[in-house]
Scaffold this motif. Sequence first.
Motif, short mmCIF file in Angstrom:
data_model
loop_
_atom_site.label_atom_id
_atom_site.label_comp_id
_atom_site.label_asym_id
_atom_site.label_seq_id
_atom_site.Cartn_x
_atom_site.Cartn_y
_atom_site.Cartn_z
N VAL B 668 0.87 -1.16 0.00
CA VAL B 668 0.00 0.00 0.00
C VAL B 668 0.91 1.23 0.00
CG1 VAL B 668 -1.78 1.26 1.23
CG2 VAL B 668 -1.73 -1.23 1.31
N VAL B 669 0.72 2.10 -0.97
CA VAL B 669 1.66 3.19 -1.15
C VAL B 669 1.06 4.50 -0.68
CG1 VAL B 669 3.13 4.39 -2.78
CG2 VAL B 669 2.59 1.99 -3.13
N LYS B 670 1.84 5.24 0.10
CA LYS B 670 1.44 6.59 0.46
C LYS B 670 2.52 7.53 -0.02
CE LYS B 670 -0.18 9.39 4.18
NZ LYS B 670 0.31 9.88 5.44
N VAL B 671 2.12 8.65 -0.58
CA VAL B 671 3.09 9.53 -1.22
C VAL B 671 3.16 10.85 -0.49
CG1 VAL B 671 3.69 10.67 -3.37
CG2 VAL B 671 2.52 8.48 -3.42
N ILE B 672 4.38 11.32 -0.25
CA ILE B 672 4.55 12.65 0.33
C ILE B 672 5.42 13.45 -0.61
CG2 ILE B 672 5.49 13.98 2.27
CD1 ILE B 672 5.00 11.46 4.00
N GLY B 673 4.99 14.64 -0.95
CA GLY B 673 5.78 15.50 -1.83
C GLY B 673 5.56 15.13 -3.28
N SER B 674 6.42 15.62 -4.15
CA SER B 674 6.27 15.34 -5.57
C SER B 674 7.65 15.19 -6.18
CB SER B 674 5.54 16.50 -6.24
OG SER B 674 6.37 17.62 -6.25
N GLY B 675 7.67 14.63 -7.37
CA GLY B 675 8.93 14.50 -8.09
C GLY B 675 9.41 13.07 -8.11
N VAL B 676 10.71 12.88 -7.89
CA VAL B 676 11.25 11.52 -7.90
C VAL B 676 11.33 11.01 -6.46
CG1 VAL B 676 12.58 11.67 -10.01
CG2 VAL B 676 13.58 12.47 -7.89
N VAL B 677 11.36 9.69 -6.35
CA VAL B 677 11.40 9.09 -5.02
C VAL B 677 12.77 9.32 -4.39
CG1 VAL B 677 11.16 6.95 -3.72
CG2 VAL B 677 9.74 7.36 -5.74
N LYS B 678 12.76 9.94 -3.23
CA LYS B 678 14.02 10.22 -2.54
C LYS B 678 14.25 9.17 -1.46
CE LYS B 678 14.26 13.39 0.58
NZ LYS B 678 14.12 14.68 1.28
#
Lengths: 382, 699
Positions: B668-678
């Motif tokens: 299950v993926v949760k995303v914070i911010g935008s752009g490339v995965v840091k």
Amino acid sequence: MQELADKYLKGDRSIWAIVILLSLASIVIALSASSNMAYRLTDGNATPFWFKHVATLILGLVFMIYLQHFKFKYFSRIAQLGIWVAGSLLLVTLAFGKNINSAQRWIMGFQPSDLAKIVLILYVARLLTIKKDKIGDFKEGVLPLILPIVLICGLILPADFSTAFLLGSVCFVMLFVGGVSIKHLGAIIGGAIVLFLFLIMINKATGILPRVSTWETRMVSFFGSEDIAKDSESKIDNFQANQAKMAVANGGWIGQGPGRGSVKNDTYSAQSDFVFATIVEEFGALFGAFTLLMLYMMFFFRSIRATLKTESSFGSYVAFGLSFLLVLQALVNMGVGVNLLPVTGQPLPLISMGGTSILFTCISIGIILNISNNIETKKSVV
Amino acid sequence: MKEKKQIVRVYVVYIGMLVFAVAIFSRIVFLQLMGGGELSAMVEESTVKLVKIDAPRGNIFADNEHKTALALSVPRYDIYMDLVSVDDKVFDKEIVALSDSLARLFKDKSAFDWEQNLRNAKIKKSRYFPIKKDVNHIQLQKIENFPIYNLGQFKGGFIKLPKTKRIPPYGALARRTIGYYKPLTATSKEYKVGLEGAFNDYLEGQNGELLMEKIIGDDWRPIPSSSNKEPIPGKDIYTTIDINIQDVAHDALMNQMIEQNAQKGCAILMEVETGYIKAIANLTNDTVNHVFKESFNHAVGLASEPGSTFKLASLMVALDDGKIRITDSVNMPGKYCFYETCLHDSRVGGYGKNTIQYAFEVSSNVISKIINDNYASTPQLFVDGLKDIGLHKKLGLKIPGEGSPVIKDASDNSFSGISLPWMAIGYEVQQTPLQTLTLYNAVANNGVMVKPQFVKEIRDGNKVIETFGPEVMNFAICKESTLKDVQSMLAGVVERGTAKNIKARGFDIAGKTGTAKIAENGTYSNKYQASFVGYFPASKPKYTCIVVIQGPTKQIYGSLVSGTVFKEIADKVYASGLENTRDQSEELLATMSYPYSKNGSKEELKTVFKKMNVPVKDNASQSAYVITNTNDKHVLMGSKVIPGGLVPNVIGMGLTDALFILESQGLVVKVIGSGVVKNQSLNPGTKLNKGKLIILDLI
């Protein structure tokens, strides 16, 4: 208006009226039936197809107007020459033609068989006139007539069985009308059957006639049940036939209205083979089917009137042959559309889209009008 | 033809054809009498059918190099159950376990409820009992292993219907501007909202058609046919929305809306030169659920009386007509009466005698008197001045639902004796927030009015097929001198006027406050619309921003209610120095001979590099996903091993690729911010537990 009509619309006015009615119907039907096809083939823009259809019809009309003024006696000579042209074109097509559905019918954008149909009928009419006195004799009268028929139909046959069969039948009926005795006609049928079986055997052994398998599957899918139909082509045929039946049932007496046919959207060749099913669905059994049947039968009747009235025997055979071919084509297409006959690929004259077939239909009608014109002028002189 | 024998034969042929025609007609009648029922049964049983293949819908991306998706399509499933095909014994034995599993997975019904429902459905012999809609891939895998369902479709009655669902990875951010599209169906009309609606023709692609035949059971296999049509995927929309600024604007507006318990509000940030909308937040107070939602695009759709922000336009007209100079002295007693109706300044007793510039800066309503004095005899001249700017026209946005501006003509029936002075201060006229913003943006942009734009590009895969550059609506909204005057007045508003409170350190803001009573049902209510619109940095404007909040309950003034939100947005935009980072990265890119690339799908990267004539060294023969490494000679591709059972490494990937890999592995993926995965919250290579949450930090 009257003057204009007098100037341009010679010949049998009833035929003109029928042709104009059919053209108008064709324009309406094309608009509704083409949209889905166009959507399938292009990016959803239906109008170009329709415009092309209308443009072809107008061009056809010009041909007709021109042909009715044409000096009739030239047609016989044209036939003599044209038979060679058509024969060579068919030969070339067979060798190099464009392959559509493994049927090599096309060359330079048109089907030479369309040309061959008219030329052969003219040629047979010419021979019937010349051999009039020897018609009772098989060797002297009948055989020279059969030879070109077998040759031309034989060249069409590998790519397009149904056209060859249709054209052969028309020529056969011309021989019947031309006075060939029943005994000789029976012999011809027997010969044709033997020849056909021979062809199938050759194909079974060598496989040089790829279309033979298609004929077989079409026959199987029509006469057999779905369980027997094994390959995908016959399954598609079955699917289409069922869709067409649905469309016909859906139409009722007065139809769903132009452009409202729903089954059309699923019927693959709404354009050609099943255009009649679409017509019944949208315009109903009464306005669609009955009207069309009436128009074609009236056309045939008026042409027969010309056949019987014209002075020249050549003219009468030509008028009979050409009109019979057109009407037979129409009825066969309708028969396919209502699943009375197996899928043939015959267009509905003047209605189905497809450039050259419409143009050659117009040429045929133009020639018939020319013949009827001769009667009318004769009358007015008298 | 004269021979009798021949004539007879011709008629024989004719009669034959007549029989044929009658046969055709009879066949039609027969088919119609047979009726649709029997025929449709036949079609139903047919082993061939034409299947529609949905074209994948295009994505909507934010404006950055990392392809941050604002809307994308993901697979979802609707689950049904055919209770008839489940054996009675099996059902009785396993129903408790199944109900328990369902209750634990979905948590919205108790195990007891599930059991009741399923037992009832079983009694009713339901073949299509709805279990759950919109189940994701991970849930699906779990359900497939539940008791009874693990027997499959024919014995377990498990029916799954795959579909694609449109999801906004960033939740509420710009939700209403991204919008949605619902096609016309038998039961509902077509809905077109926001960009999804406006660009639906591009996004939807073209559905394909495939002829299928039945093989065994309910398995279908495509038949090769020339009439089959491949679906054409939809085009991607690249918006102008900057997800970081959007985030800031959304939060700032949200905080103030909560603080003020306001009714509705919006905040828009626009790039001065291009008209590109970098952020657009819309919030509505859902008084039933006590939350603020992106449920209406106020910025685009809400045409209302703007109040004092409109004074800018009034003075521009008067200045352009040479009626006044900003240095002219006016008396501000605090009360300005026209016929029976009076307007008051917010400071009781007014502001004394001062310049027009000062009057504007403190937002004195004396401006109504100034305009009335100068145009009372020729009111249409004033109206024409407003129209010359273009304030009476819609902006012509692609997004549907733009509110219509209202600028009355002097000849209108509703144009009364007090219309002129009232119009001068922003009543009896209507503008949407975006329309007001566009006017202020033109002032910031040296008089050139550009159209607000939400979309930069439309691409087909990686191919740009349409670009939307700046679109000028009016090359000069006023004279050069007028422009200088209004610019200095707008700066003065923040420097010493009504918006002193938002004066920023490090950069200057120029703008105008607006506090207007809201007209409701034909009369003015005691609700207010507080707005602030302006641009920054004042000396070299880069962004224009408007904040409009309706129905605040604690304060009413534009400077306090909306000005503070404006300031918060401006501060963060300025502090993060967004334009600086871009310059730097461009420099970095310029030093390398070959382009930097994200990690991702090998085939896609290869295609791109091939197009760009970049040499690629492929060391990853087996992998579908690769790690890229750019050096002077070529771009090196290394295998990105995605081992089964272990958490994959998605660092350095774009969101779309990362989501695909992780979701396909059941995380299950949760995303914070935008752009490339840091950063990823589960370490790569650790044991993978399906259904576990992984948080991705994107930069």
